[in-house]
Motif scaffolding. Structure first.
Motif, PDB file in Angstrom:
ATOM      1  N   THR A 135       0.917  -1.561   0.175  1.00 55.51           N
ATOM      2  CA  THR A 135      -0.465   0.054  -0.152  1.00 55.51           C
ATOM      3  C   THR A 135       0.870   1.129  -0.349  1.00 55.51           C
ATOM      4  O   THR A 135       0.714   2.318  -0.606  1.00 55.51           O
ATOM      5  N   PHE A 136       1.889   1.429   1.042  1.00 58.01           N
ATOM      6  CA  PHE A 136       2.572   2.382   0.532  1.00 58.01           C
ATOM      7  C   PHE A 136       3.152   2.436  -0.648  1.00 58.01           C
ATOM      8  O   PHE A 136       3.619   3.687  -0.994  1.00 58.01           O
ATOM      9  N   TYR A 137       4.224   1.447  -1.751  1.00 59.33           N
ATOM     10  CA  TYR A 137       4.681   1.893  -2.817  1.00 59.33           C
ATOM     11  C   TYR A 137       3.349   2.601  -3.577  1.00 59.33           C
ATOM     12  O   TYR A 137       3.703   3.256  -4.409  1.00 59.33           O
ATOM     13  N   SER A 138       2.185   1.627  -4.072  1.00 63.74           N
ATOM     14  CA  SER A 138       1.080   2.054  -4.489  1.00 63.74           C
ATOM     15  C   SER A 138       0.558   3.742  -4.007  1.00 63.74           C
ATOM     16  O   SER A 138       0.576   4.615  -5.573  1.00 63.74           O
ATOM     17  N   ASP A 139       0.938   4.366  -2.746  1.00 65.19           N
ATOM     18  CA  ASP A 139       0.551   5.176  -2.354  1.00 65.19           C
ATOM     19  C   ASP A 139       1.413   5.968  -2.866  1.00 65.19           C
ATOM     20  O   ASP A 139       1.872   7.886  -3.080  1.00 65.19           O
ATOM     21  N   TYR A 140       3.106   6.531  -2.412  1.00 68.98           N
ATOM     22  CA  TYR A 140       3.617   6.912  -2.616  1.00 68.98           C
ATOM     23  C   TYR A 140       5.312   6.662  -3.603  1.00 68.98           C
ATOM     24  O   TYR A 140       5.873   7.677  -3.801  1.00 68.98           O
ATOM     25  N   LEU A 141       5.224   6.126  -4.161  1.00 70.76           N
ATOM     26  CA  LEU A 141       5.595   6.153  -5.511  1.00 70.76           C
ATOM     27  C   LEU A 141       5.153   6.166  -6.831  1.00 70.76           C
ATOM     28  O   LEU A 141       4.472   6.247  -6.884  1.00 70.76           O
ATOM     29  N   LYS A 142       5.761   6.919  -7.116  1.00 71.33           N
ATOM     30  CA  LYS A 142       5.369   7.240  -8.871  1.00 71.33           C
ATOM     31  C   LYS A 142       4.980   5.953 -10.184  1.00 71.33           C
ATOM     32  O   LYS A 142       6.407   4.932  -9.843  1.00 71.33           O
ATOM     33  N   ASP A 143       4.251   6.252 -10.299  1.00 69.01           N
ATOM     34  CA  ASP A 143       3.711   4.928 -12.275  1.00 69.01           C
ATOM     35  C   ASP A 143       4.194   5.296 -13.117  1.00 69.01           C
ATOM     36  O   ASP A 143       3.662   4.571 -13.938  1.00 69.01           O
ATOM     37  N   ASN A 144       4.704   6.769 -13.139  1.00 71.05           N
ATOM     38  CA  ASN A 144       5.743   7.272 -14.505  1.00 71.05           C
ATOM     39  C   ASN A 144       6.965   7.416 -14.365  1.00 71.05           C
ATOM     40  O   ASN A 144       6.794   8.950 -14.849  1.00 71.05           O
ATOM     41  N   ALA A 145       8.194   7.251 -13.571  1.00 69.90           N
ATOM     42  CA  ALA A 145       9.220   7.625 -13.572  1.00 69.90           C
ATOM     43  C   ALA A 145       9.917   6.947 -14.975  1.00 69.90           C
ATOM     44  O   ALA A 145      10.115   6.494 -15.391  1.00 69.90           O
ATOM     45  N   LEU A 146      11.056   8.406 -14.655  1.00 70.03           N
ATOM     46  CA  LEU A 146      11.597   8.418 -16.639  1.00 70.03           C
ATOM     47  C   LEU A 146      12.519   8.284 -16.409  1.00 70.03           C
ATOM     48  O   LEU A 146      13.532   8.950 -15.172  1.00 70.03           O
ATOM     49  N   GLU A 147      13.694   7.771 -17.402  1.00 75.29           N
ATOM     50  CA  GLU A 147      14.815   8.203 -17.321  1.00 75.29           C
ATOM     51  C   GLU A 147      15.487   8.431 -18.748  1.00 75.29           C
ATOM     52  O   GLU A 147      15.411   7.466 -19.366  1.00 75.29           O
ATOM     53  N   ILE A 148      16.427   9.071 -19.111  1.00 81.72           N
ATOM     54  CA  ILE A 148      17.247   9.423 -20.260  1.00 81.72           C
ATOM     55  C   ILE A 148      18.919   8.940 -20.704  1.00 81.72           C
ATOM     56  O   ILE A 148      19.408   8.979 -18.898  1.00 81.72           O
ATOM     57  N   ARG A 149      19.198   8.386 -21.193  1.00 78.50           N
ATOM     58  CA  ARG A 149      20.703   7.830 -21.614  1.00 78.50           C
ATOM     59  C   ARG A 149      21.125   8.819 -22.785  1.00 78.50           C
ATOM     60  O   ARG A 149      20.433   8.435 -23.767  1.00 78.50           O
ATOM     61  N   LEU A 150      22.052   9.224 -22.986  1.00 77.76           N
ATOM     62  CA  LEU A 150      22.611   9.545 -23.880  1.00 77.76           C
ATOM     63  C   LEU A 150      23.786   9.591 -23.655  1.00 77.76           C
ATOM     64  O   LEU A 150      24.462   9.831 -23.287  1.00 77.76           O
ATOM     65  N   GLY A 151      24.516   9.178 -24.966  1.00 77.33           N
ATOM     66  CA  GLY A 151      25.604   8.726 -25.517  1.00 77.33           C
ATOM     67  C   GLY A 151      26.483   9.107 -26.438  1.00 77.33           C
ATOM     68  O   GLY A 151      26.012   9.401 -28.298  1.00 77.33           O
ATOM     69  N   GLY A 152      27.966   8.927 -27.110  1.00 74.62           N
ATOM     70  CA  GLY A 152      28.260   9.084 -28.058  1.00 74.62           C
ATOM     71  C   GLY A 152      30.009   9.005 -28.236  1.00 74.62           C
ATOM     72  O   GLY A 152      30.696   8.699 -27.216  1.00 74.62           O
ATOM     73  N   GLU A 153      30.102   8.502 -29.672  1.00 77.36           N
ATOM     74  CA  GLU A 153      31.862   7.998 -29.536  1.00 77.36           C
ATOM     75  C   GLU A 153      31.888   8.524 -31.255  1.00 77.36           C
ATOM     76  O   GLU A 153      31.069   8.591 -32.130  1.00 77.36           O
TER      77      GLU A 153
END
Length: 489
Positions: free
Chosen positions: A386-404
């Motif tokens: 219940t704690f997870y359902s109430d207090y954690l995000k349901d749409n958390a994003l992560e971005i990663r950018l790389g170059g070579e």
């Protein structure tokens, strides 16, 4: 007499076999680091549309068909974790360094003259997905709250009673931290009031979370690549903590004992296995452009916990004449339980500048509110779900950018990573920001790569799980150096 009195006060409750679960227990297996080969790390893991690297299979399993030949790699890394803690204005620092062989794998490429499905790849890889080696030290003067309230809570909160709750209350009672009032169902603390409790907590964690991957991928007319991973997860985690408190407040009125010092040691050992799968696709609409889409299933774990506790106190006015009560619990072995971590979906794009270099971008989404412990009928697991359902995000994003960028036999790489906090209110745990860089040298049939990564995140650390809501603010900075040797065969 003391044990009998406490037992009678708890006997009216139906005791169940349950353990203490904290929010970080589910997040420990849900948050992912950038691990694996040096090339992968140097570009901050932005490989969802690139492939051609064994660690890239963890992002998109379709990437194994971009190997031109049979390929193998082995990686070793040094991780340094620096933790800076602030507890009521007192600042401390702690460092931990560890050296690991963190990646080993190979991929086998099979080409055919068939017009449509012209290439198949089979890959096998092991990675240490998370290194748990870490040290945290917190100290300061708490102006209000004593850790003695932890034992009061377990003695008085009957509706949450369990075998574990009884053990906590019994420890506090045998060590004279708590005593009953005239109402034998109500317990109070023997730690004198007055505030200004000196508190220090040393936390040490060791272990790993590893993943063994079996991969298969196929290419359709060099336009579409499809892939599948089946993953076996192995975890072994030990958390040791030693929490100390002292006070110089006026003594309690006789016959109540006065507790001057408390040292509460805990060691939790968690081990188990899990299963997950990945599916993915990469499309090449034009020669130098790649688009990727992938899905990583939840990981379904079966976990086991073992707990050992020691409790020491120094007291005065003790009716039994004992100055330094000591309690050591037997090893508590809890029933096997299940944990489901969030699924992850990733969209990717990469552009290759002929033989000069490339740039790649990934964006991923996770629903942290879906973290779930089982069996759901267990009140402890039901409350944390219940704690997870109430207090954690349901749409958390992560971005990663790389170059070579490639120059003759040399490759120069850099990357950036940003991961949102899993909490709706990110003060409990902040966003993560990371940077990376590296260099590689191609000898022809083999290659040597070196990478450096840096990431930092702030979060709150409770000294104890119940009785006081005071937290230390922790800033964790991780520096990692990885070396990978690769060979075409």
């Amino acid at each position: 007499m003391k044990k009998t009195l406490l037992y009678l006060s708890l006997l009216t409750i139906g005791l169940i076999n349950a353990q203490e679960v904290r929010p970080e227990d589910g997040l420990r297996y849900s948050l992912q680091d950038i691990n694996g080969t040096a090339r992968f790390r140097a570009m901050s893991g932005a490989f969802g549309a690139l492939g051609g690297d064994l660690s890239s299979l963890n992002v998109n399993p379709a990437g194994s068909v971009f190997f031109k030949n049979n390929f193998a790699s082995i990686s070793a890394s040094n991780l340094n974790s620096k933790n800076e803690a602030n507890y009521f204005g007192s600042r401390t620092k702690e460092n931990n360094s560890t050296l690991d062989l963190n990646q080993l794998g190979a991929v086998f490429v099979f080409k055919s003259d068939e017009k449509n499905w012209n290439k198949i790849a089979l890959g096998f890889n092991y990675e240490n997905m998370k290194d748990f080696d870490n040290d945290i030290y917190v100290r300061g003067i708490n102006p209000n709250n004593s850790i003695g309230q932890y034992f009061v809570d377990y003695a008085n909160l009957y509706d949450n009673s369990s075998d574990f709750a009884y053990d906590q209350a019994q420890m506090g009672y045998d060590s004279y931290i708590i005593d009953p009032t005239s109402n034998p169902d109500i317990f109070v603390s023997n730690v004198p009031v007055g505030g200004n409790y000196y508190q220090a907590n040393a936390i040490s964690t060791t272990g790993f979370n590893g993943k063994m991957t079996a991969n298969v991928a196929a290419s359709y007319r060099d336009f579409l690549s499809l892939g599948l991973n089946l993953n076996l997860h192995l975890t072994d985690y030990v958390r040791s903590s030693s929490l100390y408190e002292s006070n110089s407040n006026p003594e309690n009125t006789l016959p109540q004992s006065t507790i001057r010092e408390i040292r509460f040691d805990n060691e939790v050992y968690t081990y188990g296995t899990g299963f997950s799968f990945n599916i993915g696709a990469i499309v090449k609409p034009i020669e130098f452009l790649r688009l990727g889409l992938s899905y990583e299933s939840p990981t379904w774990y079966r976990l086991n916990d073992e707990l050992t506790q020691d409790l020491y106190t120094a007291s005065v006015n003790n009716p039994d004449g004992i100055q330094y009560p000591y309690y050591q619990s037997p090893v508590m072995i809890f029933p096997t339980y299940k944990l489901q971590t969030p699924a992850k979906s990733t969209g990717s794009i990469a552009y290759i500048f002929k033989n000069i270099g490339l740039v790649s971008f990934d964006i991923s989404r996770k629903d942290y509110s879906s973290i779930e412990f089982k069996p759901k009928t267990d009140n402890t697991f039901s409350n944390i779900n219940t704690f997870y359902s109430d207090y954690l995000k349901d749409n958390a994003l992560e971005i990663r950018l790389g170059g070579e960028y490639k120059y003759k036999q040399f490759s120069f790489r850099a990357g950036y990573r940003f991961e949102e906090s899993p909490y709706k209110v990110d003060y409990a745990m902040g966003d993560l920001t990371g940077y990376s860089g590296g260099i590689g040298y191609n000898f022809g049939h083999n290659r040597l790569d070196l990478a450096y990564t840096n990431a930092h995140r702030n979060y709150n650390q409770y000294l104890i799980s119940s009785g006081m809501n005071d937290t230390a603010r922790i800033r964790t900075t991780q520096n990692n150096v990885t070396l990978t040797y690769s060979i075409n065969f």
